[in-house]
Write a protein that holds these residues in place. Sequence first.
Motif, short mmCIF file in Angstrom:
data_model
loop_
_atom_site.label_atom_id
_atom_site.label_comp_id
_atom_site.label_asym_id
_atom_site.label_seq_id
_atom_site.Cartn_x
_atom_site.Cartn_y
_atom_site.Cartn_z
N UNK A 1 0.81 -1.35 0.01
CA UNK A 1 0.08 0.17 0.05
C UNK A 1 0.95 1.30 0.06
N UNK A 2 0.64 2.11 -1.12
CA UNK A 2 1.62 3.19 -1.13
C UNK A 2 1.27 4.36 -0.45
N UNK A 3 1.91 5.07 0.47
CA UNK A 3 1.57 6.15 1.26
C UNK A 3 2.05 7.32 0.83
N UNK A 4 1.49 8.55 0.93
CA UNK A 4 1.95 9.90 0.34
C UNK A 4 2.19 10.72 1.94
N UNK A 5 3.19 11.50 1.81
CA UNK A 5 3.39 12.41 3.03
C UNK A 5 2.68 13.82 2.66
N UNK A 6 1.93 14.17 3.52
CA UNK A 6 1.03 15.51 3.38
C UNK A 6 1.35 16.36 4.78
N UNK A 7 1.23 17.57 4.50
CA UNK A 7 1.34 18.77 5.54
C UNK A 7 0.03 19.40 5.03
N UNK A 8 -0.63 19.77 6.09
CA UNK A 8 -1.81 20.66 6.20
C UNK A 8 -1.91 21.56 7.09
N UNK A 9 -2.18 22.67 6.44
CA UNK A 9 -2.36 24.01 7.43
C UNK A 9 -3.55 24.56 6.96
N UNK A 10 -4.05 24.97 7.98
CA UNK A 10 -5.53 25.80 7.80
C UNK A 10 -5.81 26.92 8.51
N UNK A 11 -6.47 27.61 8.08
CA UNK A 11 -7.04 29.04 8.55
C UNK A 11 -8.49 29.01 8.28
N UNK A 12 -9.23 28.79 9.44
CA UNK A 12 -10.85 28.69 9.43
C UNK A 12 -11.30 29.36 10.82
N UNK A 13 -12.64 29.74 10.46
CA UNK A 13 -13.14 30.59 11.38
C UNK A 13 -13.32 29.78 12.97
N UNK A 14 -13.02 30.61 14.02
CA UNK A 14 -13.03 29.85 15.32
C UNK A 14 -14.12 29.06 15.70
N UNK A 15 -15.44 29.16 15.32
CA UNK A 15 -16.44 28.08 15.47
C UNK A 15 -16.25 26.84 14.75
N UNK A 16 -15.38 26.83 13.65
CA UNK A 16 -15.10 25.53 13.03
C UNK A 16 -13.53 25.04 13.33
N UNK A 17 -12.84 25.53 14.00
CA UNK A 17 -11.50 25.01 14.50
C UNK A 17 -11.42 23.75 15.16
N UNK A 18 -12.48 23.46 16.33
CA UNK A 18 -12.41 22.25 16.73
C UNK A 18 -13.04 21.01 15.81
N UNK A 19 -13.88 21.37 14.97
CA UNK A 19 -14.30 20.23 13.85
C UNK A 19 -13.31 19.89 12.77
N UNK A 20 -12.42 21.18 12.60
CA UNK A 20 -11.38 20.65 11.58
C UNK A 20 -10.24 19.76 12.48
N UNK A 21 -9.86 20.07 13.47
CA UNK A 21 -8.87 19.60 14.07
C UNK A 21 -9.40 18.27 14.42
N UNK A 22 -10.59 17.79 15.00
CA UNK A 22 -10.98 16.42 15.07
C UNK A 22 -10.89 15.86 13.90
N UNK A 23 -11.21 16.25 12.74
CA UNK A 23 -10.92 15.49 11.37
C UNK A 23 -9.45 15.28 11.24
N UNK A 24 -8.78 16.18 11.18
CA UNK A 24 -7.29 15.83 10.69
C UNK A 24 -6.62 15.13 11.78
N UNK A 25 -7.08 14.94 13.29
CA UNK A 25 -6.25 13.94 14.07
C UNK A 25 -6.69 12.79 13.91
#
Length: 90
Positions: A1-25
């Motif tokens: 299974x081939x894997x790719x290395x990624x870096x994700x940076x984000x700038x989202x409204x405060x009310x969506x930060x927790x949701x985005x972090x939960x997904x990324x984690x």
Amino acid sequence: MVKVYIIVVYDVAAERCAKIMKILRKYLFHLQESVFEGNITQKELNDLKKELQFKINPEYDSIIIYEMLSDKYLYKHYEGVKKNHNTIII
């Protein structure tokens, strides 16, 4: 299974930060504030992108995904505190 290395940076409204972090984690290591990184499969990357698309407001939020075939040729230079995201605490 081939894997790719990624870096994700984000700038989202405060009310969506927790949701985005939960997904990324689910897929990546939390490097600092709004930066995540890790090796994932192409399917996981596609799933991640779909999940993020449903949680952001494309008129205001911004997510950048840097995709590389490997972290082999990536050099990271740290200034200040180097946060160890690989530590596992049980």
